[in-house]
Design a protein around this motif. Structure first.
Motif, short mmCIF file in Angstrom:
data_model
loop_
_atom_site.label_atom_id
_atom_site.label_comp_id
_atom_site.label_asym_id
_atom_site.label_seq_id
_atom_site.Cartn_x
_atom_site.Cartn_y
_atom_site.Cartn_z
N SER A 83 0.78 -1.23 0.01
CA SER A 83 -0.03 -0.06 0.03
C SER A 83 0.99 1.26 0.02
CB SER A 83 -1.02 -0.14 1.03
OG SER A 83 -0.37 0.14 2.33
N SER A 84 2.21 1.12 0.20
CA SER A 84 3.11 2.18 0.13
C SER A 84 4.46 1.95 -0.49
CB SER A 84 3.12 2.78 1.41
OG SER A 84 4.54 3.39 1.77
N ILE A 85 4.81 2.77 -1.42
CA ILE A 85 6.09 2.47 -2.05
C ILE A 85 7.24 2.67 -1.10
CG2 ILE A 85 6.92 4.93 -2.49
CD1 ILE A 85 7.29 3.90 -5.57
N GLU A 86 7.12 3.17 0.10
CA GLU A 86 8.31 2.86 1.14
C GLU A 86 8.28 1.44 1.50
OE1 GLU A 86 6.02 5.38 0.97
OE2 GLU A 86 6.89 7.17 2.01
N SER A 87 7.66 0.72 1.41
CA SER A 87 7.66 -0.94 1.83
C SER A 87 8.26 -1.58 0.87
CB SER A 87 5.98 -1.41 2.04
OG SER A 87 5.09 -0.61 2.14
N LEU A 88 8.82 -1.28 -0.37
CA LEU A 88 9.49 -1.98 -1.46
C LEU A 88 11.10 -1.40 -1.10
CD1 LEU A 88 7.18 -1.37 -4.14
CD2 LEU A 88 7.55 -3.57 -3.09
N ASP A 89 11.86 -2.37 -1.38
CA ASP A 89 13.51 -1.91 -1.09
C ASP A 89 13.97 -1.44 -2.47
OD1 ASP A 89 14.17 -2.16 1.36
OD2 ASP A 89 15.03 -4.04 1.18
N GLY A 90 14.66 -0.49 -2.48
CA GLY A 90 15.64 -0.26 -3.65
C GLY A 90 14.90 0.28 -5.04
N VAL A 91 13.93 0.52 -4.80
CA VAL A 91 13.18 1.16 -6.10
C VAL A 91 13.68 2.55 -6.67
CG1 VAL A 91 10.90 1.96 -7.27
CG2 VAL A 91 10.61 0.11 -5.43
N GLU A 92 14.18 2.17 -7.87
CA GLU A 92 14.92 3.35 -8.43
C GLU A 92 13.91 4.16 -9.35
OE1 GLU A 92 18.89 2.57 -9.78
OE2 GLU A 92 17.93 0.70 -10.21
N ALA A 93 12.65 3.29 -9.76
CA ALA A 93 11.79 4.40 -10.58
C ALA A 93 10.44 3.84 -10.55
CB ALA A 93 12.09 4.37 -12.13
N ALA A 94 9.35 4.56 -10.49
CA ALA A 94 7.78 4.41 -10.40
C ALA A 94 7.15 4.67 -11.45
CB ALA A 94 7.48 4.86 -9.00
N CYS A 95 6.19 3.90 -12.04
CA CYS A 95 5.24 4.05 -12.94
C CYS A 95 3.86 4.49 -12.56
CB CYS A 95 5.26 2.76 -14.04
SG CYS A 95 3.74 3.13 -15.03
N LEU A 96 3.52 5.87 -12.38
CA LEU A 96 2.29 6.19 -12.03
C LEU A 96 1.20 5.99 -12.89
CD1 LEU A 96 3.59 9.89 -10.55
CD2 LEU A 96 3.97 7.36 -9.60
N ALA A 97 0.52 4.86 -12.72
CA ALA A 97 -0.48 4.35 -13.49
C ALA A 97 -1.77 4.70 -12.77
CB ALA A 97 -0.43 2.93 -13.85
N VAL A 98 -1.92 6.20 -12.59
CA VAL A 98 -3.16 6.68 -11.52
C VAL A 98 -4.03 7.72 -12.60
CG1 VAL A 98 -2.04 6.27 -9.37
CG2 VAL A 98 -1.60 8.25 -10.67
N PRO A 99 -5.22 8.08 -12.20
CA PRO A 99 -5.79 8.86 -12.82
C PRO A 99 -5.18 10.21 -12.68
CG PRO A 99 -7.43 7.86 -11.17
CD PRO A 99 -6.06 7.54 -11.14
N THR A 100 -5.27 10.79 -14.08
CA THR A 100 -4.38 12.15 -14.31
C THR A 100 -4.18 13.04 -13.27
OG1 THR A 100 -3.56 13.03 -16.52
CG2 THR A 100 -5.62 13.79 -15.91
N ARG A 101 -5.26 13.48 -12.92
CA ARG A 101 -5.63 14.59 -11.74
C ARG A 101 -4.71 14.14 -10.48
NH1 ARG A 101 -11.45 16.75 -13.74
NH2 ARG A 101 -10.41 17.98 -15.60
N GLN A 102 -4.60 12.75 -10.21
CA GLN A 102 -3.90 12.61 -8.97
C GLN A 102 -2.44 12.48 -9.21
OE1 GLN A 102 -5.43 8.66 -7.33
NE2 GLN A 102 -7.38 9.57 -7.90
N VAL A 103 -1.87 12.54 -10.54
CA VAL A 103 -0.44 12.34 -11.09
C VAL A 103 0.25 13.43 -10.10
CG1 VAL A 103 1.21 12.98 -12.75
CG2 VAL A 103 -0.60 11.41 -13.15
N PRO A 104 0.19 14.79 -10.17
CA PRO A 104 0.90 15.52 -9.47
C PRO A 104 1.29 15.21 -8.00
CG PRO A 104 -0.41 16.83 -10.82
CD PRO A 104 -1.04 15.37 -10.74
#
Lengths: 304, 304
Positions: free
Chosen positions: B58-79
């Motif tokens: 439920s949170s990207i902080e729970s994943l180890d060593g992530v260098e890049a994230a693909c934000l596949a979320v509705p456009t208005r939630q992107v920023p």
């Protein structure tokens, strides 16, 4: 742009590509055409009327403050011109079109450019050039699949120059016809010197690396001039897979004046060259926005 | 590539774009999908079978060593997502599609990314995105002239999300039909909540900035599911001038699975993000070769 200083550029060669490049520079608000460089033996030849106010010289060193040069010379003369001009600290742009050699040419020019603090943009025509960009974009969109590049119908400048360089050839044009699936037929029309032998010219054409991989017909003509037309085109097709989904279909098509397009793209590449750190680059290695004239944010707002 | 370490990446969101992006990552020899980030309330929902071995958190902080994230979320939630993740020092890629806003969003993300040493690639879908690249290339080739971008027929994800966000809308799809010359008709199919009023929903749709500039029809449906199809397409046309020569004609056309293409392009943009200095970029500001997987010289040899 009005308040910014125009960047000084030159065109080397005054054939059809050079003439169109000169026109494209004169239509650019950010570039100033300070001169045209011709071989000493061509200096007395006329230039098109709209270029009459542009100095014509036999050596780029005679021009003051040139930052970038457009090498509108036959492809096989490109490396020698580029090496010399790059080592003067002047950027070069070419439309070198021997696909199999360009990575090697790039390596050589890269070393010279880094030493001299200049920038080379190589193979900056439409193929290689903007077609290469399209092929890269199609692979970004669908990494698995097949791309077909179908050329023509039209006269190929590179192929024509190759034929003209064959001893005994007085004049020539090489036409390209698409057979589909990226396969082509070449039809070469040759006008011969008085004492030339058609069969040996024909053999030389068929053996040339420009022609040896394609179906090629060589036809004798007594009036090449009446066959001339600068129209050309391409159809690039890909069907591929994106994220596991097949049948993603893409098509890029154009119908263009060939030397005009080449000259115009080279002018964009000169502009881009002025924004890069020293080295040699092909088009897919450069940010595309650098090729355009104008304020970056306004361009992005309009085009992205 | 086999000997190089795979770069660790994550997907935020597990709708259709997120799922296709995950598939595209799993098909990439240089990237490793270390996790999918979903809203806490969606954690119990299933994921497609081929993603069953991928951790869902439920949170990207729970994943180890992530260098890049693909934000596949509705456009208005992107920023909001991008700001938070960039400030963790993780690169982000989005397909933010509000053309008029993207330069401002880029500026905000650029400041955050430079501070945190991360990279944002914004509007990395197909429009804005790869279509933007095509539009830029067409202007490099013919600086003067008119470009028309004709969308469809197909469901627009951005427009559909905008309709779904309207109170009273249970489900919706927004279809786009090209009228030619870059003009479009939108046909919006809505399924309503039980107590919702069709006329006020219709008014809200017509007033939305996504729709206010186009001819729009709103149609009541009782079964949106039976209308669904992810097919889409575009036809980009330009006639322009190169080096003074008019009638240069260009056409780019595609027929595609929309979320699959978007997810695939975002994965290329994640790869490119790992090769840039900190900051925020749109696609025309990046070298295209950086989006592809593999040895640079071999790619250039094959594609230039």
């Amino acid at each position: 742009m009005a308040n910014e200083k125009k960047r000084k550029v030159a065109v080397v060669g005054c054939g059809s590509v050079g003439t169109f490049a000169a026109r494209a520079i004169m239509a650019s608000s950010d570039l100033e055409l300070v001169g045209i460089v011709r071989r000493p033996e061509s200096l007395s030849r006329g230039v098109p009327p709209e270029l009459r106010d542009i100095p014509v010289v036999s050596s780029i060193e005679s021009l003051d403050g040139v930052e970038a040069a457009c090498l509108a010379v036959p492809t096989r003369q490109v490396p020698e011109h580029a090496e010399r001009i790059l080592s003067l600290g002047i950027n070069t742009v070419d439309s070198y079109d021997i696909h199999g050699e360009l990575v090697n040419v790039k390596k050589r020019l890269d070393t010279i450019a880094r030493e001299a603090g200049s920038v080379a943009v190589i193979s900056a025509g439409w193929d290689p050039g903007t077609d290469s960009l399209i092929r890269v974009i199609l692979e970004i969109m669908a990494p698995s699949g097949i791309t077909h590049t179908n050329f023509g119908p039209g006269m190929s400048m590179g192929h024509t120059c190759a034929v003209k360089a064959i001893p005994g050839v007085k004049d020539a044009i090489s036409m390209t016809y698409p057979k589909g699936q990226g396969l082509h037929r070449r039809v070469v029309y040759v006008e011969l010197d008085e004492d030339a032998d058609f069969d040996s010219v024909k053999e030389a054409v068929l053996k040339d690396p420009y022609f040896s991989n394609d179906e090629t017909a060589v036809i004798l003509s007594d009036d090449i001039d009446s066959l001339r037309n600068s129209g050309h085109g391409v159809l690039i097709e890909r069907s591929g897979v994106s994220g596991g989904a097949s049948n993603q279909r893409f098509k890029f098509e154009m119908s263009i004046n060939n030397p005009a397009l080449t000259g115009q793209i080279m002018v964009g590449a000169m502009r881009a060259s002025l924004k890069q750190p020293p080295g040699a680059y092909t088009l897919p290695e450069l940010p595309l926005i650098d090729f355009l004239c104008g304020d970056r944010d306004r361009l992005l707002k309009r085009l992205v």
